[in-house]
Write a protein that holds these residues in place. Structure first.
Motif, short mmCIF file in Angstrom:
data_model
loop_
_atom_site.label_atom_id
_atom_site.label_comp_id
_atom_site.label_asym_id
_atom_site.label_seq_id
_atom_site.Cartn_x
_atom_site.Cartn_y
_atom_site.Cartn_z
N ARG A 34 -7.87 18.79 2.18
CA ARG A 34 -6.73 18.44 2.72
C ARG A 34 -5.67 18.95 1.72
O ARG A 34 -4.40 18.63 2.04
N ALA A 35 -5.75 19.68 0.68
CA ALA A 35 -4.82 20.09 -0.26
C ALA A 35 -4.26 21.40 0.22
O ALA A 35 -4.77 22.18 1.23
N ALA A 36 -3.13 21.66 0.02
CA ALA A 36 -2.54 23.13 0.22
C ALA A 36 -3.11 24.17 -0.19
O ALA A 36 -4.05 24.07 -0.94
N ASP A 37 -3.13 25.29 0.31
CA ASP A 37 -3.79 26.77 0.17
C ASP A 37 -3.53 26.96 -1.33
O ASP A 37 -4.63 27.83 -1.93
N ASP A 38 -2.76 26.53 -2.20
CA ASP A 38 -2.50 27.00 -3.60
C ASP A 38 -3.01 25.74 -4.42
O ASP A 38 -2.67 25.84 -5.65
N HIS A 39 -3.73 24.87 -3.65
CA HIS A 39 -4.45 23.56 -4.39
C HIS A 39 -3.53 22.68 -5.02
O HIS A 39 -3.88 21.63 -5.70
N THR A 40 -2.12 22.72 -4.45
CA THR A 40 -1.33 21.64 -4.60
C THR A 40 -1.55 20.47 -3.65
O THR A 40 -1.78 20.71 -2.54
N PRO A 41 -1.62 19.10 -4.13
CA PRO A 41 -1.72 17.83 -3.16
C PRO A 41 -0.86 18.14 -2.18
O PRO A 41 0.68 18.46 -2.38
N SER A 42 -1.08 17.39 -1.00
CA SER A 42 -0.37 17.68 0.21
C SER A 42 0.29 16.49 0.67
O SER A 42 -0.32 15.19 0.25
N ASP A 43 0.89 16.37 1.83
CA ASP A 43 1.31 15.46 2.31
C ASP A 43 0.42 14.56 3.18
O ASP A 43 0.42 13.26 3.08
N LEU A 44 -0.63 15.22 3.58
CA LEU A 44 -1.68 14.23 4.20
C LEU A 44 -2.28 13.49 3.15
O LEU A 44 -2.77 12.41 3.27
N MET A 45 -2.70 14.06 1.80
CA MET A 45 -3.12 13.30 0.88
C MET A 45 -2.36 12.24 0.38
O MET A 45 -2.96 11.00 -0.01
N LEU A 46 -0.90 12.22 0.40
CA LEU A 46 -0.26 11.00 -0.16
C LEU A 46 -0.35 10.15 0.81
O LEU A 46 -0.69 8.83 0.24
N GLN A 47 -0.37 9.86 2.11
CA GLN A 47 -0.80 8.93 2.87
C GLN A 47 -2.12 8.55 2.78
O GLN A 47 -2.58 7.14 2.85
N TYR A 48 -3.15 9.35 2.67
CA TYR A 48 -4.59 9.06 2.52
C TYR A 48 -4.77 8.06 1.24
O TYR A 48 -5.32 7.08 1.51
N TYR A 49 -4.21 8.49 0.15
CA TYR A 49 -4.55 7.52 -1.02
C TYR A 49 -3.66 6.18 -0.96
O TYR A 49 -3.89 5.30 -1.30
N SER A 50 -2.46 6.33 -0.30
CA SER A 50 -1.50 5.28 -0.26
C SER A 50 -2.15 4.23 0.40
O SER A 50 -2.18 3.10 0.26
N ASP A 51 -2.85 4.80 1.65
CA ASP A 51 -3.27 3.49 2.63
C ASP A 51 -4.66 3.12 1.87
O ASP A 51 -4.85 1.78 2.10
N ARG A 52 -5.26 3.67 1.07
CA ARG A 52 -6.51 3.14 0.66
C ARG A 52 -6.14 2.20 -0.72
O ARG A 52 -6.90 1.78 -1.19
N ALA A 53 -4.92 2.26 -1.07
CA ALA A 53 -4.58 1.32 -2.27
C ALA A 53 -3.93 0.09 -1.82
O ALA A 53 -3.34 -0.53 -2.70
N GLN A 54 -3.85 0.03 -0.44
CA GLN A 54 -3.18 -1.10 0.05
C GLN A 54 -3.60 -2.64 -0.44
O GLN A 54 -2.78 -3.34 -0.61
N ALA A 55 -4.84 -2.80 -0.94
CA ALA A 55 -5.02 -3.74 -1.53
C ALA A 55 -4.69 -3.90 -3.04
O ALA A 55 -5.30 -3.04 -3.65
N SER A 56 -3.79 -4.72 -3.35
CA SER A 56 -3.50 -4.56 -4.64
C SER A 56 -4.62 -4.64 -5.77
O SER A 56 -5.47 -5.60 -5.59
N GLY A 57 -4.72 -3.89 -6.88
CA GLY A 57 -5.63 -4.21 -8.00
C GLY A 57 -6.80 -3.36 -7.48
O GLY A 57 -8.03 -3.81 -8.19
N THR A 58 -6.86 -2.50 -6.67
CA THR A 58 -7.92 -1.64 -6.33
C THR A 58 -8.09 -0.25 -7.17
O THR A 58 -7.08 0.30 -7.62
N LEU A 59 -9.09 -0.18 -7.78
CA LEU A 59 -9.30 1.25 -8.11
C LEU A 59 -9.72 2.28 -7.32
O LEU A 59 -10.81 2.41 -6.56
#
Length: 410
Positions: A34-59
């Protein structure tokens, strides 16, 4: 609802490097395209990682990320080799930190399982430890692309270590990552050097275990000096049979090979170069079935081998991954491993995909939403950011999300 895992060691703090995590659940790497075509992180990735960080103190550990163009070039995989990549990842790491969680960048070099066609298009060779293929299909694909695999020269190996890996490590820290995890598992390039079935060199990087492990330890030593050992980790898969690696069928038993590597890492720890953690893939998975080593569902009768030898040698923090959900909701094996000592973390991948609030669900004993395997490697948002938290509903148009492609963050 069943009894949660709140009273287990899974929900006790643990020190990893110079940070303390609130619990011992980690989001293991999940390749998602789900990265952009030039291998830059994307808007979709931003939400994806942010959502899975929702429990404080998660690796969180990022999806495998290319350290340079010559490291692979599958489409829509993120990179970490230029400033645009750094700026994109910085937005993601900032979002993770805003939730009180931590994130590692996993460094990927594909070697002989890279895309011969895409590499050819960019004027790059398909390379490995030796000019050997992992399968007949990969050989046919490389020959059809006019890009047959070739062995790296010693000079090229040094260049990859001292240029590609070092540049990526500096970039990762500048991008705000808390850790760097070296991917040395599942038949990718560092594993190709380590395994005798794929390394038939007779120079400084082949032959004996010491020489086959040289590239891995040189990278560890360099990056320990570059960013600090406390920010560095490595992933190993002693029993995996992915992509032409035969595990316990190799001419040298995996315990012999991997005991040497782990012992060398512990020696460095004894001299003050303690890695943040050691990530070990448990032998509870079947062989890969596609270009990214798609893991088949567990057949417990196929389990061969044990990683107990790793824990007898390595004294630091350890992250164990490999189908800890097959016996849910009892989680007997998970409880046994995490309660067996005071230094073990448990990594989840597939169920973290379909349960962005997995930490809370495990804590409270809530039912887990099944993952959808057919959507793992799509390149749209459906099946990526369309899984809700427990008891919640997301309002979206499936057809619209299937059309929503990643957009660069920079």
């Amino acid at each position: 609802m069943t009894a949660g895992l709140e009273q287990t060691n899974l929900f006790k703090p643990i020190t990893v490097g110079k940070h303390t995590l609130d619990q011992r659940i980690a989001f293991a790497p999940t390749t998602r395209f789900r990265a952009a075509d030039d291998h830059t992180p994307s808007d979709l990735m931003l939400q994806y990682y942010s959502d899975r960080a929702q429990a404080s103190g998660t690796l969180l550990i990022s999806e495998a990320t290319f350290i340079s163009p010559r490291s692979g070039l599958y489409p829509n995989i993120p990179g970490i080799w230029n400033e645009k990549h750094v700026q994109g990842w910085k937005k993601i790491t900032d979002a993770v930190h805003a939730k009180g969680s931590l994130i590692a960048s996993q460094f990927w070099f594909l070697g002989r399982v890279g895309s011969p066609e895409l590499l050819k298009k960019h004027g790059l060779d398909l390379v490995s430890s030796s000019a050997l293929y992992g399968s007949e299909d990969s050989k046919k694909a490389a020959e059809a692309a006019g890009n047959p695999v070739r062995a790296l020269s010693e000079e090229e190996i040094k260049s990859i270590i001292y240029e590609d890996y070092k540049n990526a490590a500096i970039n990762a820290i500048n991008a705000g990552f808390d850790y760097v995890e070296i991917h040395s598992a599942h038949g990718y390039m560092l594993d190709q050097f380590l395994q005798p079935v794929s390394n038939q060199r007779t120079d400084s990087y082949g032959g004996s275990i010491e020489k086959r492990a040289r590239i891995i330890l040189e990278i560890i030593d360099l990056l320990s000096e570059t960013i600090g050992a406390e920010k560095l980790a490595i992933r190993l898969s002693p029993w995996a049979k992915f992509q032409g690696i035969k595990g316990d069928e190799d001419s040298v038993h995996p315990i012999t090979t991997f005991s040497y590597v782990v012992n060398e890492l512990q020696k460095r720890a004894d001299y003050g170069k303690q890695l943040a953690y050691l990530s070990i893939v448990e032998p509870r998975i079947s062989g890969g079935r596609d270009i990214v080593g798609l893991i088949a569902d567990l057949n417990i009768s196929d389990v061969v081998g044990s990683n107990d030898f790793v824990k007898s040698l390595w004294k630091g923090a350890i992250l164990q991954t490999g189908n800890y959900t097959y016996d849910s909701p009892e989680f007997k094996l998970l409880k046994s491993d995490v309660n067996g000592d005071n230094r073990t973390m448990i990594g989840f991948s597939r169920y973290f995909i379909s349960n962005p609030d997995l930490v809370e669900r495990l804590k409270k004993g809530h039912e887990l939403t099944p993952y959808v395997r057919s959507l793992f490697y799509a390149t749209h948002n459906y099946g990526y950011n369309t899984f809700p938290n427990y008891g919640k509903e997301l309002q979206y148009d499936p057809q619209a999300e299937e059309k929503r492609r990643p957009v660069s963050l920079v």
